[in-house]
Design an enzyme around this catalytic site. Structure first.
Site, mmCIF file in Angstrom:
data_model
loop_
_atom_site.group_PDB
_atom_site.id
_atom_site.type_symbol
_atom_site.label_atom_id
_atom_site.label_comp_id
_atom_site.label_asym_id
_atom_site.label_seq_id
_atom_site.Cartn_x
_atom_site.Cartn_y
_atom_site.Cartn_z
ATOM 1 N N HIS A 467 -15.047 -4.764 52.113
ATOM 2 C CA HIS A 467 -13.730 -4.978 51.505
ATOM 3 C C HIS A 467 -12.702 -5.409 52.556
ATOM 4 O O HIS A 467 -12.038 -6.446 52.411
ATOM 5 C CB HIS A 467 -13.274 -3.677 50.823
ATOM 6 C CG HIS A 467 -11.916 -3.752 50.202
ATOM 7 N ND1 HIS A 467 -11.716 -3.893 48.847
ATOM 8 C CD2 HIS A 467 -10.673 -3.716 50.743
ATOM 9 C CE1 HIS A 467 -10.423 -3.932 48.584
ATOM 10 N NE2 HIS A 467 -9.765 -3.822 49.720
ATOM 11 N N GLU A 468 -12.574 -4.599 53.606
ATOM 12 C CA GLU A 468 -11.572 -4.918 54.634
ATOM 13 C C GLU A 468 -11.921 -6.208 55.363
ATOM 14 O O GLU A 468 -11.040 -6.977 55.763
ATOM 15 C CB GLU A 468 -11.428 -3.761 55.621
ATOM 16 C CG GLU A 468 -10.960 -2.448 54.996
ATOM 17 C CD GLU A 468 -9.681 -2.575 54.175
ATOM 18 O OE1 GLU A 468 -8.873 -3.496 54.446
ATOM 19 O OE2 GLU A 468 -9.480 -1.774 53.257
ATOM 20 N N HIS A 471 -10.583 -9.141 53.490
ATOM 21 C CA HIS A 471 -9.187 -9.405 53.865
ATOM 22 C C HIS A 471 -9.128 -10.161 55.200
ATOM 23 O O HIS A 471 -8.347 -11.092 55.364
ATOM 24 C CB HIS A 471 -8.433 -8.081 54.040
ATOM 25 C CG HIS A 471 -7.975 -7.446 52.777
ATOM 26 N ND1 HIS A 471 -7.266 -8.117 51.804
ATOM 27 C CD2 HIS A 471 -8.091 -6.159 52.326
ATOM 28 C CE1 HIS A 471 -6.973 -7.284 50.807
ATOM 29 N NE2 HIS A 471 -7.463 -6.093 51.106
#
Length: 679
Positions: A467-468, A471
C-alpha cells in the site's frame, strides 16, 4: 554554518541528516521565510502581470522554505523528541502566518486576478490552465476576498488550528509511549506465538525489566496480543488502554482540543461563506458535496451491514461452542476471528509469517515494480539517513537513468508515531531545462527482528508494505512541470487509488512467486496456501467495511455538525456511529481522542476517501485481471495516465482515459463478497 541553508553537498542533493542538529531548524525556517518574502516582493514589482511572471514565479517561490519545512515535519513524525516537539509549537505558527501573509496579500492577489480574468485569451497547456485555476482558487478559499476584520480573524483561526493539531498528535504519541502491560507470570502468555513472546521479552529488557514481558500500544505489540492472547482479562485491559488514549481527564486529554478544533474549522468555513467545513473541503474533491459522500457511505452500509451482523453472530456462536463464552465483546473479536479463520481456511498469520521475511518482501515489492514499470532499486549507503534503521535507495528508470531517491523506515521506536505513511522530502518538477527528481519515503511500524528471528511480516503487514509503496510509486514516477501538481498532489479522494490498487498484487500467485519463500528452507509458498489466502481475503469483509464506514461517518459528523451541539465526545461519537455499531459499546472508551487521521493528518472531512478509492482500485484492477497482472500495455497505461500525471487534470478525466469509462462499484461489491446481500 547552518547545513539547512547551504547547498546540500550530498548524493542527489539529499537532506544532509548527518549534519543537521535540532537547533538548526528554527533559524533556517526564519531565514527561509525572509527569502520567500523577498521572492514574493519581487513578483509584485514585475511589469504587467502575465502567466509566467506571476503564476509560475509564485509556484517556484519559497523553494528553500518548503524544503526545510518538509525535513522538519518529517522528523517530527518519524524521529521526534521533546526538543523537536517544542520547536514544532514555535515553527508551525510561523509557517501559518507566512502562508496567510501570501494568501491574503491584496497586491499579489490583484495580479493573480488579472491573469485569471484573461485566461480565455491565454494560450495555456492543460497543465498550465490547471495551475492557474488552482492558484486562483487557493487564494479565494483562503480569504483573499474577505474584508480586513475577516482576514484578521482567519489568521487567528489558522494559528490556533496549527497549534492544536500539533498538541493533539503529541498527546497521542505520549499516551502510546507511556503505557506498558507488564507480565510477570508466564501462564499469562498462553496462546501467544513464540516470536511475539520473544519480542515482548526483548521490549522488557530495553525498558529495564529483564525476566518479564512487556506489551505496548504500538501496533506490532498490540495487534498480536489482541489476536492470540488466551487471557481474556488482559485482552480487555489492553483494549481499554488503547481505546481510552488521550481521554483520561489529565494533561494529555484531547477531548477539549477536538471541540475547539471543530468549532474553529466551522467558523473558518462560515467566514468563507460555506455552510460548514465539510462543504469547504468537498468542493475540491471527486465527491463534490456532503450529500454525495453520505449517499455513497449509506449505499455501502446497506450492503455491508447485514453481512457484518451475520459474521458477528457466527463468531459469537463459534466462541460459545469453543470456550463457553456467553457474550462476545470487542476485545474478543480479533482473538476468535483468527481461530475461526484458521478453522474455515486453514490459514493464519503464524502459518504465513515464515514466508514473508521483511528483506525478501522488500525485494518482492521492488521486483513487482520492475515487472510493471521497468524501474530498479539499488541500496546506496552514501545517501545520509536520519536513523540507523533507515535504508536509502537510488531508483533508476528502464534505461538506467536516475529516477528518484527512496527511503524505507520500517520499525517502531519511541520517536515515531504509530501507523504507516508515505511522505516526500523533495517533489518532482521542471524549471527551465532542469528537472528535479523526487525524494520519497515510506514509514511503517513492522515487527522488529529478535535475537533468534528476522523480521517476519504478517500478511496484513505485507499488504501495508505494498500500500505505502503504491503511494511511493505515485511520487517516484511523477512527470510534471509544476511541483504543486506533481505526484501525490491530487484530489484527496483520488490519492489512495495508486496505494490501494497495489495491494491487489499481494493476492496473486505470479506476484507471490517472486518473493514469498520460507525464511529457513527457501521453499516457495505453495499454490494451495495462496488459494487459501485468496479464499480468506473476504473473511469478515462485512465487519471491516462497516468499521471503515463508521469512522467515515464520525469524520463527516464532526465536520458538518453545528459544533455547539457537541457536548460530550463519547456520547457524540456513539450517537453518530450507532447505525454502524455491531457490538455493545464499551463504557468509557472512544476513538475520537486518538483519531489522528482527521485531527492531526489531512483527512478531515476526507476519511471516506479510503472506501471511495476502493471502488476505483477494485474497478481498475479488473482491467489488470482481464489482461494479465503484469501486462505491459495495461501497466504503461496506468503509469502514463494515473501515476505520471499527478494533478495535471481532473481525476475523473484521468481515470476514464485509463479505464475507458468511469468507475463502477460492482467490482468492489464482488471483491468484498457483498453481492450476496442484493435481492
Amino acid at each position: 554554518m547552518n547545513p539547512l541553508l547551504e547547498k546540500f553537498n550530498t548524493p542527489f542533493e539529499t537532506a544532509p541528516f548527518q549534519l543537521i542538529k535540532d537547533e538548526h531548524f528554527l533559524p533556517a525556517i526564519k531565514e527561509a521565510i525572509v527569502q520567500a518574502k523577498e521572492e514574493i516582493s519581487h513578483i509584485k514589482k514585475e511589469s504587467k502581470p502575465d502567466f509566467v511572471n506571476t503564476i509560475v514565479h509564485l509556484e517556484n517561490s519559497g523553494e528553500k522554505l518548503s524544503r526545510v519545512a518538509s525535513i522538519f515535519f518529517n522528523m517530527n513524525a518519524a524521529e521526534t523528541n521533546e526538543e523537536i516537539q517544542k520547536l514544532a509549537r514555535e515553527i508551525s505558527p510561523l509557517l501559518s502566518a507566512h502562508s496567510n501573509d501570501v494568501l491574503l496579500d491584496e497586491d499579489l492577489f490583484d495580479r493573480i486576478h488579472k491573469v485569471y480574468s484573461q485566461k480565455e485569451e491565454l494560450d495555456l497547456t492543460t497543465e498550465e490552465n490547471t495551475l492557474l485555476e488552482k492558484t486562483y482558487k487557493s487564494f479565494i478559499r483562503n480569504g483573499a476576498l474577505l474584508d480586513a476584520s475577516g482576514k484578521k480573524r482567519l489568521r487567528e483561526i489558522d494559528q490556533k488550528l496549527s497549534r492544536l493539531g500539533l498538541q493533539f498528535g503529541e498527546n497521542v504519541l505520549k499516551e502510546t509511549n507511556s503505557y506498558e502491560l507488564v507480565i510477570s507470570n508466564e501462564g499469562d502468555l498462553e496462546g501467544l506465538p513464540e516470536g511475539v513472546i520473544e519480542a515482548a521479552s526483548q521490549t522488557a529488557e530495553e525498558k529495564g525489566k529483564p525476566g518479564k514481558w512487556v506489551f505496548t500500544l504500538a501496533y506490532p505489540s498490540y495487534i498480536p496480543f489482541m489476536t492470540y492472547a488466551a487471557n481474556r482479562e488482559l485482552r480487555k485491559e489492553l483494549f481499554i488502554a488503547y481505546n481510552t488514549k488521550a481521554s483520561k481527564g489529565d494533561a494529555l486529554d484531547n477531548r477539549e482540543i477536538i471541540k475547539e478544533m471543530v468549532q474553529l474549522k466551522n467558523e473558518r468555513a462560515k467566514l468563507l461563506k460555506y455552510p460548514n467545513f465539510a462543504a469547504f473541503v468537498l468542493e475540491e474533491r471527486m465527491a463534490k458535496d456532503e450529500k454525495q459522500v453520505m449517499d455513497f457511505l449509506q449505499e455501502l452500509l446497506q450492503k455491508a451491514y447485514p453481512k457484518a451482523v451475520a459474521e458477528m453472530k457466527e463468531l459469537e456462536a463459534f466462541a460459545r461452542k469453543k470456550d463457553g463464552l456467553e457474550k462476545l465483546q470487542k476485545w474478543d473479536v480479533g482473538y476468535y476471528a483468527e481461530k475461526l479463520k484458521m478453522k474455515k481456511f486453514e490459514v493464519d498469520d503464524e502459518l504465513l509469517k515464515p514466508y514473508f521475511e521483511l528483506n525478501s518482501s522488500i525485494k518482492g515489492v521492488f521486483q513487482t515494480a520492475q515487472k510493471l514499470f521497468g524501474i530498479t532499486f539499488e541500496e546506496n549507503t552514501t545517501i545520509p539517513v536520519y536513523h540507523k534503521d533507515v535504508k536509502a535507495y537510488e531508483v533508476k528508470d528502464e534505461n538506467g537513468a536516475h529516477l528518484a531517491v527512496f527511503y524505507a523506515d520500517f520499525f517502531p521506536r519511541a520517536g515515531k508515531r504509530n501507523g504507516a505513511w508515505m511522505t516526500i522530502y523533495r517533489g518532482q518538477k521542471r524549471k527551465g531545462n532542469k528537472e528535479q527528481r523526487p525524494h520519497v519515503s515510506i514509514v511503517c511500524n513492522f515487527t522488529k527482528p529478535t535475537k533468534t528471528k528476522p523480521s517476519l511480516l504478517t500478511f496484513n503487514e505485507v499488504t501495508t508494505l505494498f500500500h505505502e509503496f503504491g503511494h511511493a510509486l505515485h511520487g517516484m514516477l511523477a512527470d510534471g512541470t509544476f511541483e504543486s501538481l506533481s505526484g501525490t498532489n491530487v484530489y484527496w479522494d483520488f490519492v489512495e487509488l495508486p496505494s490501494q490498487i497495489f495491494e491487489n498484487w499481494c493476492y496473486e500467485k505470479d506476484c507471490l512467486d517472486l518473493f514469498a519463500k520460507h525464511y529457513q528452507t527457501g521453499e516457495p509458498i505453495s499454490k494451495q496456501l495462496i488459494e487459501r489466502i485468496k479464499k480468506a481475503a473476504n473473511f469478515h469483509q462485512g465487519y471491516q467495511t462497516v468499521r471503515q464506514i463508521s469512522l467515515a461517518l464520525l469524520d463527516m459528523a464532526y465536520h458538518s455538525t453545528d459544533p455547539s451541539k457537541i457536548e460530550d465526545i463519547a456520547t457524540f461519537e456513539r450517537e453518530v456511529t450507532k447505525s454502524a455499531e455491531l457490538l455493545e459499546p464499551v463504557e468509557g472508551t472512544q476513538m475520537s481522542a486518538s483519531f489522528s487521521h482527521i485531527f492531526q493528518g489531512g483527512y478531515a472531512a476526507g476519511y471516506y476517501s479510503y472506501k471511495w478509492a476502493e471502488v476505483l482500485d477494485a474497478d481498475a484492477f479488473e482491467l489488470f485481471l482481464e489482461n494479465g497482472i503484469f501486462d505491459p500495455e495495461t501497466a504503461h497505461s496506468f503509469r502514463d495516465n494515473i501515476l505520471a500525471m499527478g494533478g495535471k487534470e481532473h481525476p475523473e478525466i484521468l481515470y476514464k482515459r485509463f479505464r475507458g469509462r468511469g468507475p463502477e462499484t460492482n467490482a468492489l461489491i464482488k471483491r468484498a463478497g457483498l453481492e450476496i446481500q442484493e435481492n
